[in-house]
Design an enzyme around this catalytic site. Structure first.
Site, short mmCIF file in Angstrom:
data_model
loop_
_atom_site.label_atom_id
_atom_site.label_comp_id
_atom_site.label_asym_id
_atom_site.label_seq_id
_atom_site.Cartn_x
_atom_site.Cartn_y
_atom_site.Cartn_z
N THR A 15 0.85 -1.19 0.00
CA THR A 15 0.00 0.00 0.00
C THR A 15 0.89 1.24 0.00
O THR A 15 1.62 1.49 0.96
CB THR A 15 -0.93 0.01 1.23
N LYS A 91 -7.52 1.19 -2.77
CA LYS A 91 -7.02 0.71 -1.48
C LYS A 91 -6.96 1.85 -0.46
O LYS A 91 -7.28 1.66 0.73
CB LYS A 91 -5.63 0.10 -1.64
N LYS A 160 0.55 4.87 8.85
CA LYS A 160 1.03 5.06 7.47
C LYS A 160 -0.13 5.20 6.49
O LYS A 160 -0.18 6.15 5.69
CB LYS A 160 1.90 3.87 7.04
#
Length: 211
Positions: A15, A91, A160
Site C-alpha cells: 500500500t 485501497k 502510514k
C-alpha cells in the site's frame, strides 16, 4: 532495475500512494518492464490460502501477463480502470473505511466499559444488530481480551495508511474529518509506544477512561 530483463513484469502489492505507483510505472516502463499496481486486502492468512481481495490496475499487456498469478493468489481480483495508481486509489479509500471502523469500535467498547456494561454481551448484541461492522466483529474480541493479543496488523500500519489517505485527500481538496480523527487516534496510540502492537490496541488510547 538492473536485475530485471526487458519484458519482465513487476507486481506491486504494497500500500503506497497513487502518485508513487505512477512514478514506479514510469521508471519501469523506461526499461521496457511491465508494471501492475495491485494492492491487496486480507492479511497473511488469506494470502497463504489464496483468498486475497486484489485491486489491479495497469495497462492491458501488463495485466494480461500478471493475471495467472493474480488469479492464483486472489479470491476476488478486481480490474480497476484508469491505469496504474487507480488500484492504490481504491485501497486508499478502503483503508479510510477500515481505520475509521476500528477506531469507532474502540470508542464504542471504551464507552460500554465505562458505563459498566458487560463487554462480551455488548459485543454479541452489536454483532447481531445494525451497528455491526466487519472490523468490530474481527477486532472486538482482541480489544476486550485480558491477554495481550497476537499481532495481526500493527497500529503503525494505519498511521502510514491513513497518512496516505490524508495526503491524497488534501491534494484532491476533499475534506475527510472522520478519517483525520482516526489518524490522530492511531498516532496517539503509536506515541504511547503501541506502534508495533495489534491495531486493536488503539483502544488503549482510551485507557484513562477504563481504569
Amino acid at each position: 532495475l538492473s536485475q530485471l530483463s526487458p519484458g519482465s513484469c513487476v507486481i506491486l502489492c504494497s500500500t503506497v500512494s497513487a502518485h508513487w505507483a505512477r512514478y514506479a510505472r514510469d521508471r519501469f516502463a523506461s526499461n521496457d518492464i511491465h508494471f501492475v499496481d495491485c494492492p491487496v486486502s486480507g492479511g497473511a492468512a488469506r494470502a497463504m490460502s489464496g483468498e486475497l481481495t486484489m485491486m489491479a490496475s495497469g495497462d492491458e499487456m501488463s495485466l494480461a501477463i500478471a493475471m495467472p498469478l493474480l488469479d492464483a493468489a486472489g479470491k476476488e481480483v478486481h480490474l480497476i480502470e484508469g491505469g496504474a495508481g487507480m488500484g492504490q486509489t481504491v485501497k486508499c479509500i478502503h483503508q479510510l473505511l477500515a481505520g475509521v471502523h476500528i477506531v469507532a469500535a474502540a470508542e464504542a467498547f471504551a464507552l460500554a466499559l465505562t458505563a459498566g456494561l458487560n463487554a462480551q454481551q455488548f459485543y454479541k448484541i452489536v454483532c447481531g444488530a445494525a451497528g455491526h461492522s466487519w472490523m468490530l466483529e474481527n477486532r472486538g474480541p482482541r480489544m476486550i481480551s485480558a491477554k495481550e493479543p497476537k499481532v495481526m496488523s500493527m497500529v503503525d500500519i494505519f498511521v502510514k495508511d491513513l497518512g496516505i489517505v490524508s495526503d491524497e485527500a488534501r491534494d484532491l481538496k476533499c475534506p475527510i474529518p472522520l478519517s483525520s480523527v482516526a489518524l490522530q487516534q492511531f498516532t496517539n496510540a503509536s506515541a504511547l509506544g503501541l506502534g508495533k502492537k495489534d491495531d486493536s490496541q488503539v483502544i488503549r488510547v482510551y485507557a484513562r477512561y477504563l481504569s
